[in-house]
Scaffold this motif. Sequence first.
Motif, PDB file in Angstrom:
ATOM      1  N   GLU A   9      -9.253 -37.998   8.251  1.00  0.00           N
ATOM      2  CA  GLU A   9     -10.463 -38.078   7.929  1.00  0.00           C
ATOM      3  C   GLU A   9     -11.429 -38.783   8.762  1.00  0.00           C
ATOM      4  O   GLU A   9     -11.114 -39.874   9.625  1.00  0.00           O
ATOM      5  CB  GLU A   9     -10.400 -38.767   6.700  1.00  0.00           C
ATOM      6  N   ASP A  10     -12.616 -38.389   9.218  1.00  0.00           N
ATOM      7  CA  ASP A  10     -13.391 -39.027  10.452  1.00  0.00           C
ATOM      8  C   ASP A  10     -14.429 -39.932  10.044  1.00  0.00           C
ATOM      9  O   ASP A  10     -14.906 -40.897  10.685  1.00  0.00           O
ATOM     10  CB  ASP A  10     -13.992 -38.051  11.362  1.00  0.00           C
ATOM     11  N   ASP A  53      -9.334 -33.670   5.950  1.00  0.00           N
ATOM     12  CA  ASP A  53     -10.805 -33.493   5.644  1.00  0.00           C
ATOM     13  C   ASP A  53     -11.071 -32.107   6.632  1.00  0.00           C
ATOM     14  O   ASP A  53     -10.287 -31.801   7.468  1.00  0.00           O
ATOM     15  CB  ASP A  53     -11.617 -34.591   6.482  1.00  0.00           C
ATOM     16  N   GLN A  55     -14.308 -31.278   7.619  1.00  0.00           N
ATOM     17  CA  GLN A  55     -15.482 -31.497   8.657  1.00  0.00           C
ATOM     18  C   GLN A  55     -14.850 -32.690   9.665  1.00  0.00           C
ATOM     19  O   GLN A  55     -15.243 -33.556   9.258  1.00  0.00           O
ATOM     20  CB  GLN A  55     -16.691 -31.717   7.954  1.00  0.00           C
ATOM     21  N   LEU A  56     -14.243 -32.165  10.684  1.00  0.00           N
ATOM     22  CA  LEU A  56     -13.905 -33.194  11.549  1.00  0.00           C
ATOM     23  C   LEU A  56     -14.330 -32.829  13.079  1.00  0.00           C
ATOM     24  O   LEU A  56     -14.749 -31.705  13.346  1.00  0.00           O
ATOM     25  CB  LEU A  56     -12.197 -32.868  11.692  1.00  0.00           C
ATOM     26  N   LYS A 105     -14.881 -33.466  -2.688  1.00  0.00           N
ATOM     27  CA  LYS A 105     -15.331 -34.511  -2.020  1.00  0.00           C
ATOM     28  C   LYS A 105     -16.817 -34.753  -2.763  1.00  0.00           C
ATOM     29  O   LYS A 105     -17.432 -33.768  -2.699  1.00  0.00           O
ATOM     30  CB  LYS A 105     -15.618 -34.562  -0.590  1.00  0.00           C
TER      31      LYS A 105
END
Length: 130
Positions: A9-10, A53, A55-56, A105
């Motif tokens: 996760e970013d 996640d 969207q990285l 999320k």
Amino acid sequence: MNRTVLLIEDNEQNRYLATFLLELSGFTVVSAADGRSGINLAQSLMPDIILLDIQLPTMDGHAVARHLRANDTLSTIPIVAVTSYAMAGDRERCLEAGCNGYIEKPINPDTFIEEISAYLGASSSSPESP
Ligand code: MN
């Protein structure tokens, strides 16, 4: 049982919340802020489950899932995508990329652990049917 969760996760706040909830429930949490280091950690740790996640930066979650699934030693570890995408097609892409499922999320602190545990339970027997 001391299960290890690899969290890829970013976003720092998302990492903080997920780590807090998981550690509170007795999980050991190791986190990575990008896909490449997540894949490396997966190989060295062999976690019980991977929270991914989508969207990285650099390498998105779909690509990470495909890399993990292409690796024989990692191919049986449950991968749960954590996605804010609302569209059904994006979720199908997660499953096509090799994820076992996804959770929404922002994560719901009341149900998060239950959702994760369901995938851990499934890993010890036969895979969940769609
Ligand atoms: Mn992200």
